[in-house]
Motif scaffolding. Structure first.
Motif, mmCIF file in Angstrom:
data_model
loop_
_atom_site.group_PDB
_atom_site.id
_atom_site.type_symbol
_atom_site.label_atom_id
_atom_site.label_comp_id
_atom_site.label_asym_id
_atom_site.label_seq_id
_atom_site.Cartn_x
_atom_site.Cartn_y
_atom_site.Cartn_z
ATOM 1 N N VAL A 18 0.840 -1.200 0.000
ATOM 2 C CA VAL A 18 0.000 0.000 0.000
ATOM 3 C C VAL A 18 0.873 1.249 0.000
ATOM 4 N N ARG A 19 1.952 1.243 0.761
ATOM 5 C CA ARG A 19 2.852 2.404 0.795
ATOM 6 C C ARG A 19 3.535 2.608 -0.554
ATOM 7 N N LYS A 20 3.936 1.534 -1.208
ATOM 8 C CA LYS A 20 4.578 1.653 -2.523
ATOM 9 C C LYS A 20 3.601 2.193 -3.561
ATOM 10 N N ARG A 21 2.366 1.713 -3.524
ATOM 11 C CA ARG A 21 1.345 2.187 -4.461
ATOM 12 C C ARG A 21 1.052 3.667 -4.226
ATOM 13 N N TYR A 22 0.943 4.053 -2.957
ATOM 14 C CA TYR A 22 0.706 5.451 -2.599
ATOM 15 C C TYR A 22 1.864 6.328 -3.070
ATOM 16 N N MET A 23 3.093 5.841 -2.874
ATOM 17 C CA MET A 23 4.259 6.606 -3.282
ATOM 18 C C MET A 23 4.279 6.805 -4.800
ATOM 19 N N LYS A 24 3.938 5.768 -5.553
ATOM 20 C CA LYS A 24 3.917 5.867 -7.009
ATOM 21 C C LYS A 24 2.897 6.902 -7.478
ATOM 22 N N VAL A 25 1.719 6.890 -6.885
ATOM 23 C CA VAL A 25 0.658 7.835 -7.255
ATOM 24 C C VAL A 25 1.064 9.265 -6.904
ATOM 25 N N MET A 26 1.608 9.471 -5.717
ATOM 26 C CA MET A 26 1.959 10.825 -5.284
ATOM 27 C C MET A 26 3.121 11.404 -6.089
ATOM 28 N N ILE A 27 4.082 10.575 -6.451
ATOM 29 C CA ILE A 27 5.189 11.058 -7.285
ATOM 30 C C ILE A 27 4.658 11.482 -8.647
ATOM 31 N N GLU A 28 3.771 10.689 -9.232
ATOM 32 C CA GLU A 28 3.175 11.021 -10.527
ATOM 33 C C GLU A 28 2.345 12.308 -10.433
ATOM 34 N N LEU A 29 1.651 12.494 -9.330
ATOM 35 C CA LEU A 29 0.815 13.672 -9.142
ATOM 36 C C LEU A 29 1.651 14.945 -9.025
ATOM 37 N N LYS A 30 2.746 14.881 -8.290
ATOM 38 C CA LYS A 30 3.523 16.080 -7.992
ATOM 39 C C LYS A 30 4.535 16.464 -9.055
ATOM 40 N N LYS A 31 4.881 15.546 -9.963
ATOM 41 C CA LYS A 31 5.900 15.885 -10.953
ATOM 42 C C LYS A 31 5.355 16.891 -11.963
ATOM 43 N N ARG A 45 -2.472 20.343 -10.665
ATOM 44 C CA ARG A 45 -3.833 19.885 -10.431
ATOM 45 C C ARG A 45 -4.583 20.890 -9.572
ATOM 46 N N GLU A 46 -5.733 21.335 -10.048
ATOM 47 C CA GLU A 46 -6.585 22.243 -9.288
ATOM 48 C C GLU A 46 -7.471 21.456 -8.328
ATOM 49 N N SER A 47 -8.120 20.417 -8.833
ATOM 50 C CA SER A 47 -8.926 19.510 -8.029
ATOM 51 C C SER A 47 -8.940 18.175 -8.757
ATOM 52 N N ILE A 50 -9.229 18.089 -12.657
ATOM 53 C CA ILE A 50 -9.132 19.427 -13.238
ATOM 54 C C ILE A 50 -7.671 19.870 -13.165
ATOM 55 N N TRP A 51 -7.085 20.175 -14.318
ATOM 56 C CA TRP A 51 -5.686 20.557 -14.410
ATOM 57 C C TRP A 51 -5.582 21.948 -15.020
ATOM 58 N N LYS A 52 -4.581 22.717 -14.585
ATOM 59 C CA LYS A 52 -4.445 24.094 -15.059
ATOM 60 C C LYS A 52 -2.979 24.415 -15.292
ATOM 61 N N CYS A 53 -2.711 25.046 -16.431
ATOM 62 C CA CYS A 53 -1.357 25.496 -16.753
ATOM 63 C C CYS A 53 -1.122 26.834 -16.064
ATOM 64 N N LYS A 54 -0.027 26.946 -15.344
ATOM 65 C CA LYS A 54 0.275 28.178 -14.622
ATOM 66 C C LYS A 54 0.805 29.269 -15.540
ATOM 67 N N LYS A 55 1.238 28.914 -16.758
ATOM 68 C CA LYS A 55 1.777 29.907 -17.676
ATOM 69 C C LYS A 55 0.689 30.529 -18.542
ATOM 70 N N CYS A 56 -0.091 29.667 -19.243
ATOM 71 C CA CYS A 56 -1.084 30.192 -20.183
ATOM 72 C C CYS A 56 -2.504 30.156 -19.625
ATOM 73 N N PHE A 60 -8.098 22.290 -18.219
ATOM 74 C CA PHE A 60 -8.631 21.151 -18.959
ATOM 75 C C PHE A 60 -8.901 19.990 -18.020
ATOM 76 N N ALA A 61 -9.679 19.048 -18.506
ATOM 77 C CA ALA A 61 -10.013 17.863 -17.727
ATOM 78 C C ALA A 61 -9.022 16.756 -18.038
ATOM 79 N N GLY A 62 -8.718 15.961 -17.021
ATOM 80 C CA GLY A 62 -7.795 14.845 -17.183
ATOM 81 C C GLY A 62 -8.107 13.775 -16.165
ATOM 82 N N GLY A 63 -7.109 12.991 -15.836
ATOM 83 C CA GLY A 63 -7.291 11.951 -14.839
ATOM 84 C C GLY A 63 -7.200 12.521 -13.435
ATOM 85 N N ALA A 64 -7.453 11.688 -12.449
ATOM 86 C CA ALA A 64 -7.408 12.127 -11.065
ATOM 87 C C ALA A 64 -5.982 12.440 -10.627
#
Length: 104
Positions: A18-31, A45-47, A50-56, A60-64
């Motif tokens: 469970v910790r390894k799975r959580y770590m994989k998800v969180m690394i993917e989320l934060k990169k 990620r806004e929510s 929901i994803w948002k580019c900080k530059k432009c 847009f909608a995407g995965g969780a």
């Protein structure tokens, strides 16, 4: 020894799988992710989904946990009317591209 990484606060609880799975998800989320409109690596990620580019400021909608999912690529190709074989190849290409980015 001090714990580092996304699972640092969990200690020995919840089991290693469970910790390894959580770590994989969180690394993917934060990169940093690329913006589909401007191409810069400034998407956050806004929510959930929901994803948002900080530059432009493109929203847009995407995965969780990732802005682009394999199923989303397949659905986009199917909506355009592409043959199924090409859709599967495109999904594999996206998967291999994300694995290459992770190794860099």
């Amino acid at each position: 020894m001090k714990k580092v990484g996304p699972t640092r606060g969990l200690g020995v609880r919840y089991g290693s799988t469970v910790r390894k799975r959580y770590m994989k998800v969180m690394i993917e989320l934060k990169k940093p992710h690329r913006c589909p409109q401007c191409g810069f690596s400034r998407v956050k990620r806004e929510s959930v989904g929901i994803w948002k580019c900080k530059k432009c400021e493109f929203t847009f909608a995407g995965g969780a946990y990732t802005p682009v999912t394999k199923l989303g690529v397949v659905a986009k190709r199917a909506a355009k009317g592409a043959p199924v074989e090409e859709t599967v190849k495109a999904a594999e290409a996206v998967e291999s591209a994300t694995e290459e980015e992770n190794t860099e």
